[in-house]
Design a protein around this motif. Sequence first.
Motif, PDB file in Angstrom:
ATOM      1  N   MET A   1      39.660  47.316  17.450  1.00  0.00           N
ATOM      2  CA  MET A   1      40.638  46.350  16.986  1.00  0.00           C
ATOM      3  C   MET A   1      40.622  45.150  17.927  1.00  0.00           C
ATOM      4  N   SER A   2      40.495  43.968  17.369  1.00  0.00           N
ATOM      5  CA  SER A   2      40.440  42.774  18.203  1.00  0.00           C
ATOM      6  C   SER A   2      41.798  42.084  18.237  1.00  0.00           C
ATOM      7  N   THR A   3      42.060  41.457  19.365  1.00  0.00           N
ATOM      8  CA  THR A   3      43.329  40.759  19.556  1.00  0.00           C
ATOM      9  C   THR A   3      43.214  39.322  19.086  1.00  0.00           C
ATOM     10  N   ILE A   4      44.332  38.607  19.101  1.00  0.00           N
ATOM     11  CA  ILE A   4      44.356  37.231  18.613  1.00  0.00           C
ATOM     12  C   ILE A   4      43.439  36.335  19.440  1.00  0.00           C
ATOM     13  N   ASP A   5      43.362  36.570  20.747  1.00  0.00           N
ATOM     14  CA  ASP A   5      42.493  35.747  21.587  1.00  0.00           C
ATOM     15  C   ASP A   5      41.019  35.986  21.269  1.00  0.00           C
ATOM     16  N   GLN A   6      40.641  37.238  21.035  1.00  0.00           N
ATOM     17  CA  GLN A   6      39.254  37.539  20.663  1.00  0.00           C
ATOM     18  C   GLN A   6      38.929  36.917  19.308  1.00  0.00           C
ATOM     19  N   GLN A   7      39.838  37.025  18.356  1.00  0.00           N
ATOM     20  CA  GLN A   7      39.612  36.454  17.031  1.00  0.00           C
ATOM     21  C   GLN A   7      39.483  34.943  17.115  1.00  0.00           C
ATOM     22  N   PHE A   8      40.295  34.333  17.976  1.00  0.00           N
ATOM     23  CA  PHE A   8      40.281  32.881  18.151  1.00  0.00           C
ATOM     24  C   PHE A   8      38.919  32.408  18.660  1.00  0.00           C
ATOM     25  N   VAL A   9      38.452  33.031  19.753  1.00  0.00           N
ATOM     26  CA  VAL A   9      37.155  32.644  20.332  1.00  0.00           C
ATOM     27  C   VAL A   9      36.028  32.977  19.361  1.00  0.00           C
ATOM     28  N   GLU A  10      36.124  34.121  18.716  1.00  0.00           N
ATOM     29  CA  GLU A  10      35.089  34.532  17.765  1.00  0.00           C
ATOM     30  C   GLU A  10      34.966  33.520  16.626  1.00  0.00           C
ATOM     31  N   TYR A  11      36.083  33.043  16.114  1.00  0.00           N
ATOM     32  CA  TYR A  11      36.062  32.059  15.024  1.00  0.00           C
ATOM     33  C   TYR A  11      35.371  30.773  15.473  1.00  0.00           C
ATOM     34  N   ILE A  12      35.738  30.287  16.651  1.00  0.00           N
ATOM     35  CA  ILE A  12      35.144  29.042  17.159  1.00  0.00           C
ATOM     36  C   ILE A  12      33.645  29.203  17.366  1.00  0.00           C
ATOM     37  N   VAL A  13      33.266  30.288  18.045  1.00  0.00           N
ATOM     38  CA  VAL A  13      31.862  30.494  18.409  1.00  0.00           C
ATOM     39  C   VAL A  13      30.999  30.717  17.170  1.00  0.00           C
ATOM     40  N   LYS A  14      31.482  31.506  16.223  1.00  0.00           N
ATOM     41  CA  LYS A  14      30.680  31.799  15.037  1.00  0.00           C
ATOM     42  C   LYS A  14      30.413  30.553  14.196  1.00  0.00           C
ATOM     43  N   THR A  15      31.288  29.563  14.276  1.00  0.00           N
ATOM     44  CA  THR A  15      31.026  28.318  13.545  1.00  0.00           C
ATOM     45  C   THR A  15      29.985  27.450  14.248  1.00  0.00           C
ATOM     46  N   LEU A  16      29.753  27.698  15.531  1.00  0.00           N
ATOM     47  CA  LEU A  16      28.808  26.882  16.299  1.00  0.00           C
ATOM     48  C   LEU A  16      27.382  27.423  16.321  1.00  0.00           C
ATOM     49  N   VAL A  17      27.218  28.733  16.213  1.00  0.00           N
ATOM     50  CA  VAL A  17      25.916  29.359  16.437  1.00  0.00           C
ATOM     51  C   VAL A  17      25.118  29.524  15.145  1.00  0.00           C
ATOM     52  N   ASN A  18      23.819  29.741  15.305  1.00  0.00           N
ATOM     53  CA  ASN A  18      22.936  30.001  14.162  1.00  0.00           C
ATOM     54  C   ASN A  18      22.940  31.474  13.764  1.00  0.00           C
TER      55      ASN A  18
END
Length: 144
Positions: free
Chosen positions: A1-18
């Motif tokens: 289970m991921s927390t709000i901070d993990q989800q936040f960073v994950e959302y940002i990073v996944k939009t940047l990477v290939n």
Amino acid sequence: MSTIDQQFVEYIVKTLVNNPDKVQIDRTIDEKGVLLSLEVDPEDVGRIIGRRGATAQSIRTLLRALGTKNDARYNLKIVNNDDFEAAPKNDAPVSIAEEEEDVEESEETEIEEIVEEDNSPVEEGSELAKKTRAELADLDDLDI
């Protein structure tokens, strides 16, 4: 289970990477606060860091804002999981000073070779002399 901070960073990073499927964020808590360790595909590390670290710094700034809202202190660590071949153990480490000396020696050699190739003096009225004077005049006009 991921927390709000993990989800936040994950959302940002996944939009940047290939390769968004290779994004992994581990969360640890210690006396300094919350540490988020970010792993991405080796070819995406540069995208996350950005030029001169600008993208990584921006992500950290956003995390700091989230921390202010949640009364937490966040740190982001970008884990470089490149699979590179290590140097043989018998090689002595080379210091930066030694590398600079090698570069200086090779530059001096190149300059000497160029001078030896073209020992002809530059004539006062030659095209090269005129072009060089014009370029120097342009540089003098710059306000730096």
